[in-house]
Motif scaffolding. Structure first.
Motif, PDB file in Angstrom:
ATOM      1  N   UNK A 219       0.845  -1.199   0.000  1.00 49.99           N
ATOM      2  CA  UNK A 219       0.000   0.000   0.000  1.00 49.99           C
ATOM      3  C   UNK A 219       0.878   1.245   0.000  1.00 49.99           C
ATOM      4  N   UNK A 220       1.936   1.220   0.791  1.00 45.45           N
ATOM      5  CA  UNK A 220       2.863   2.360   0.879  1.00 45.45           C
ATOM      6  C   UNK A 220       3.468   2.662  -0.489  1.00 45.45           C
ATOM      7  N   UNK A 221       3.924   1.628  -1.183  1.00 40.34           N
ATOM      8  CA  UNK A 221       4.559   1.809  -2.496  1.00 40.34           C
ATOM      9  C   UNK A 221       3.592   2.426  -3.495  1.00 40.34           C
ATOM     10  N   UNK A 236      11.994   4.937  13.578  1.00 41.04           N
ATOM     11  CA  UNK A 236      13.376   4.465  13.473  1.00 41.04           C
ATOM     12  C   UNK A 236      13.976   4.698  12.079  1.00 41.04           C
ATOM     13  N   UNK A 237      13.116   4.953  11.082  1.00 44.17           N
ATOM     14  CA  UNK A 237      13.627   5.301   9.752  1.00 44.17           C
ATOM     15  C   UNK A 237      12.593   6.179   9.041  1.00 44.17           C
ATOM     16  N   UNK A 238      13.086   7.234   8.390  1.00 41.21           N
ATOM     17  CA  UNK A 238      12.198   8.222   7.769  1.00 41.21           C
ATOM     18  C   UNK A 238      12.849   8.747   6.502  1.00 41.21           C
ATOM     19  N   UNK A 239      12.181   8.537   5.364  1.00 45.49           N
ATOM     20  CA  UNK A 239      12.735   8.996   4.086  1.00 45.49           C
ATOM     21  C   UNK A 239      11.638   8.945   3.021  1.00 45.49           C
ATOM     22  N   UNK A 240      12.016   9.206   1.758  1.00 45.60           N
ATOM     23  CA  UNK A 240      11.018   9.093   0.687  1.00 45.60           C
ATOM     24  C   UNK A 240      10.880   7.630   0.253  1.00 45.60           C
ATOM     25  N   UNK A 241       9.787   7.332  -0.433  1.00 48.82           N
ATOM     26  CA  UNK A 241       9.444   5.943  -0.766  1.00 48.82           C
ATOM     27  C   UNK A 241      10.521   5.264  -1.608  1.00 48.82           C
ATOM     28  N   UNK A 246      14.734   1.127  -2.262  1.00 49.99           N
ATOM     29  CA  UNK A 246      15.997   0.774  -2.938  1.00 49.99           C
ATOM     30  C   UNK A 246      17.171   0.681  -1.973  1.00 49.99           C
ATOM     31  N   UNK A 247      17.076   1.410  -0.833  1.00 49.95           N
ATOM     32  CA  UNK A 247      18.223   1.432   0.083  1.00 49.95           C
ATOM     33  C   UNK A 247      17.787   1.536   1.540  1.00 49.95           C
ATOM     34  N   UNK A 248      17.046   0.514   2.059  1.00 45.53           N
ATOM     35  CA  UNK A 248      16.670   0.547   3.478  1.00 45.53           C
ATOM     36  C   UNK A 248      17.914   0.420   4.357  1.00 45.53           C
ATOM     37  N   UNK A 254      14.914  -3.555   7.041  1.00 42.54           N
ATOM     38  CA  UNK A 254      15.418  -4.640   6.182  1.00 42.54           C
ATOM     39  C   UNK A 254      14.687  -5.939   6.498  1.00 42.54           C
ATOM     40  N   UNK A 255      14.413  -6.168   7.806  1.00 37.35           N
ATOM     41  CA  UNK A 255      13.668  -7.355   8.229  1.00 37.35           C
ATOM     42  C   UNK A 255      12.246  -7.365   7.697  1.00 37.35           C
ATOM     43  N   UNK A 256      11.607  -6.192   7.668  1.00 33.02           N
ATOM     44  CA  UNK A 256      10.245  -6.104   7.128  1.00 33.02           C
ATOM     45  C   UNK A 256      10.219  -6.497   5.656  1.00 33.02           C
ATOM     46  N   UNK A 257      11.198  -5.996   4.893  1.00 32.91           N
ATOM     47  CA  UNK A 257      11.256  -6.354   3.467  1.00 32.91           C
ATOM     48  C   UNK A 257      11.581  -7.836   3.280  1.00 32.91           C
ATOM     49  N   UNK A 258      12.388  -8.395   4.190  1.00 30.94           N
ATOM     50  CA  UNK A 258      12.725  -9.815   4.119  1.00 30.94           C
ATOM     51  C   UNK A 258      11.545 -10.720   4.409  1.00 30.94           C
ATOM     52  N   UNK A 259      10.504 -10.164   5.053  1.00 27.63           N
ATOM     53  CA  UNK A 259       9.309 -10.943   5.397  1.00 27.63           C
ATOM     54  C   UNK A 259       8.279 -10.975   4.275  1.00 27.63           C
TER      55      UNK A 259
END
Length: 326
Positions: A219-221, A236-241, A246-248, A254-259
């Motif tokens: 949904x975020x993407x 804990x992390x704040x940036x543009x989508x 591309x570079x968490x 990184x763990x969320x993307x790995x899931x």
């Protein structure tokens, strides 16, 4: 506001729930910015503090036991924390609106949907009953429901259509900020896509800024411009989508993307984040993520990480990057 570009600035916001079992530190020293027309995604596991953040912005944190301990919520140059309840009532539903999580319980079952939309319009705009009803019918048409159904009751609509009614109520007064608290959670996948598409189109039509609360990175993407990853009350992390995908940086991100399953990779098993969210009344010392972190160091249990700008516009709370800077 900085350069007058930010509609909303949250500065060092802390919200606690003080209970007999202990103090729940729901939000800790949060800092966020949302520009005019921007969409911010607020992402994290259940209990991360996402909904409390939204309720804090609306000044609807239940008190007792909840309390805004410190910080500022600067909206259009004015601190909402310092405003009286009568001043806030003029802002809620008018300049700031919220779509609540469950459309089944958000609507009054004994009022027609038209009356519920018209009620918001009459409260905030100088119109008579006939004009408010006309506006209600117009809003129903905008969300894809025939205006003639304004005399129907919530039980006469499906779940997806009820969510559209809730969106119509939220947008009835053309708010400058819309907070959507997991607006698609209770809906099936097809209806989810329709509701997200509808929200995106209405956002562009009204040039509304939006905070999208979700645990779904898909949904975020699709919807968001910026992302704030929350864990145990901390951003804990704040940036543009684009940069996040591309570079968490943070091990939790990184763990969320790995899931998430990836159709392009040939993996036999996903890599879930080990362990569970900490007890909110007993947050670990130092970095709250360190008991679950695969890259944890001894210092992680002793010292809280600072908010580090690892590249322009990309902020991370992690001691790995503080050490890198040194």
């Amino acid at each position: 506001m900085k350069d007058n570009k930010n509609l909303l600035e949250i500065k060092d916001l802390s919200i606690h729930y003080i209970t007999d079992d202990g103090t729940v530190r729901a939000v800790e020293e949060m800092n966020l910015e949302i520009g005019v027309g921007e969409t911010l995604g607020l992402v994290g596991e259940t209990g991360a503090g996402k909904t409390t953040t939204a309720l804090g912005i609306m000044n609807l944190v239940p008190n007792p036991p909840g309390k805004i301990i410190g910080g500022e919520i600067v909206f259009e140059g004015e601190d909402l924390v310092k405003k009286s309840q009568s001043e806030l009532r003029k802002i809620r539903g008018n300049k700031i609106s919220m779509i609540f999580q469950d459309p089944m319980t958000s609507l009054n079952p004994v009022m027609t949907v038209g009356d519920q939309i018209a009620e918001v319009v009459k409260l905030h705009q100088n119109v008579n009953a006939a004009e408010a009803t006309e506006r209600a019918m117009e809003m129903l048409e905008k969300v894809g429901i025939p205006g003639t159904r304004h005399k129907d009751f919530p039980h006469q609509f499906s779940g997806g259509m009820r969510q559209r009614v809730v969106i119509a109520i939220a947008l009835a007064c053309n708010p400058t900020l819309l907070i959507a608290d997991e607006p698609t959670t209770a809906l099936d996948v097809t209806i989810q896509a329709q509701v997200l598409d509808l929200m995106r189109n209405l956002k562009h039509e009204f040039n509304t800024s939006m905070i999208m609360i979700t645990h779904d990175l898909g949904v975020v993407a699709e919807v968001c411009d910026k992302v704030a990853i929350m864990y145990a009350g901390n951003v804990i992390e704040y940036t543009d989508v684009k940069r996040l995908y591309t570079s968490p940086k943070h091990p939790y991100t990184i763990g969320l993307f790995g899931s998430i399953p990836d159709i392009e990779s040939d993996e036999s098993r996903l890599k879930p984040i080990k362990g569970l969210m900490p007890d909110p009344t007993n947050i670990p010392s130092g970095c709250p993520f360190h008991p679950r972190c695969p890259k944890a160091m001894d210092i992680c249990s002793q010292r809280k990480p600072k908010n580090t700008e690892v590249e322009p516009g990309h902020f991370v709370k992690c001691l790995l990057f503080e050490n890198t800077e040194k």
